[in-house]
Design a protein around this motif. Structure first.
Motif, short mmCIF file in Angstrom:
data_model
loop_
_atom_site.label_atom_id
_atom_site.label_comp_id
_atom_site.label_asym_id
_atom_site.label_seq_id
_atom_site.Cartn_x
_atom_site.Cartn_y
_atom_site.Cartn_z
N MET A 135 0.85 -1.20 0.00
CA MET A 135 0.00 0.00 0.00
C MET A 135 0.88 1.25 0.00
N SER A 136 0.60 2.19 -0.89
CA SER A 136 1.38 3.41 -0.96
C SER A 136 1.11 4.27 0.26
N LEU A 137 2.02 5.20 0.52
CA LEU A 137 1.85 6.09 1.66
C LEU A 137 0.57 6.91 1.51
N THR A 138 0.29 7.37 0.30
CA THR A 138 -0.93 8.16 0.08
C THR A 138 -2.18 7.34 0.41
N ASN A 139 -2.22 6.09 -0.04
CA ASN A 139 -3.36 5.24 0.25
C ASN A 139 -3.48 4.95 1.75
N TYR A 140 -2.34 4.71 2.39
CA TYR A 140 -2.33 4.45 3.83
C TYR A 140 -2.92 5.63 4.59
N LEU A 141 -2.47 6.82 4.26
CA LEU A 141 -2.96 8.01 4.96
C LEU A 141 -4.44 8.26 4.65
N SER A 142 -4.83 8.06 3.42
CA SER A 142 -6.23 8.27 3.04
C SER A 142 -7.17 7.30 3.75
N ASN A 143 -6.70 6.07 3.98
CA ASN A 143 -7.53 5.04 4.61
C ASN A 143 -7.61 5.19 6.13
N HIS A 144 -6.55 5.71 6.76
CA HIS A 144 -6.47 5.68 8.21
C HIS A 144 -6.51 7.05 8.88
N PHE A 145 -6.48 8.10 8.10
CA PHE A 145 -6.42 9.45 8.67
C PHE A 145 -7.40 10.39 7.96
N TYR A 146 -7.67 11.50 8.61
CA TYR A 146 -8.44 12.58 8.00
C TYR A 146 -7.47 13.65 7.52
#
Length: 217
Positions: free
Chosen positions: A1-12
């Protein structure tokens, strides 16, 4: 999972968080300046190169990300009409103490001074780390209860294993260690790919389970 996807899935994003709280971004900045609210967990700087039919374009974008639990903390700030750092800390300390008391009632005992004579000082330190968003990175959602799980779990692991140096454990030690690891498992983030081998989960859960041949399932 890319960093962008990780942040989008787990953070606001900051905008998403402010929209949920019906809060202007300048108001969020004011909360942070007055030490009522944590700083962002991740600050992303993107260098963008865009190509389209109309040509080539370059720009730079900045985006801040907050843990999902920041929404609940913001609701508390609004509900209690908090304007002073001391009031925000009182709410944090009360939540911390309540969660800790419930864990102790379940039979988890800790001998560390941080959870006995020096508890007030320990909670104050955790509050400062909460504000600088340490827990927004290392916990699953940035919730106060997860702060307690992580703080207590780490201390217990270090106590029982003598800073992870013991080669073997007694049955009672193994039983208490499993309780500590379950707390950490509930609190610790699974982290972005680039952070995994430096993470607390790697050193305090994965490595401990392997070292002492344990399971928390």
């Amino acid at each position: 999972m890319s960093l962008t996807n990780y942040l989008s899935n787990h953070f606001y994003t900051e905008k998403e968080l402010c929209d949920l709280l019906r809060l202007e971004q300048t108001e969020l900045a004011s909360w942070q300046a007055n030490k009522l609210f944590p700083k962002p967990s991740y600050c992303i700087q993107n260098q963008i190169k865009c190509s389209s039919y109309l040509g080539f374009y370059e720009c730079e974008e900045f985006r801040d990300y907050y843990p999902k639990g920041a929404y609940q903390w913001g609701q508390l700030i609004q509900k209690h009409k908090v304007t002073q750092a001391s009031h925000a800390y009182e709410i944090f300390a009360q939540q911390y103490s309540t969660v800790l008391a419930k864990i102790v009632q379940q039979g988890v005992q800790c001998l560390s001074e941080a959870f006995n004579e020096e508890l007030d000082e320990h909670i104050q330190q955790s509050w400062q780390q909460f504000l600088c968003s340490k827990y927004g990175v290392i916990s699953q959602n940035g919730l106060v209860e997860e702060v307690v799980y992580i703080d207590l779990g780490r201390v217990l692991v270090d106590e029982i294993t003598e800073e992870r140096s013991k080669t073997s454990l007694q049955l009672e030690e193994r039983a208490l260690l499993i309780k500590a690891l379950k707390l950490l498992n509930r609190g610790l983030s699974h982290n972005a790919a680039h952070e995994k081998h430096e993470s607390l989960r790697y050193h305090y859960v994965d490595a401990i389970l392997q070292k002492y041949d344990l399971s928390i399932r």
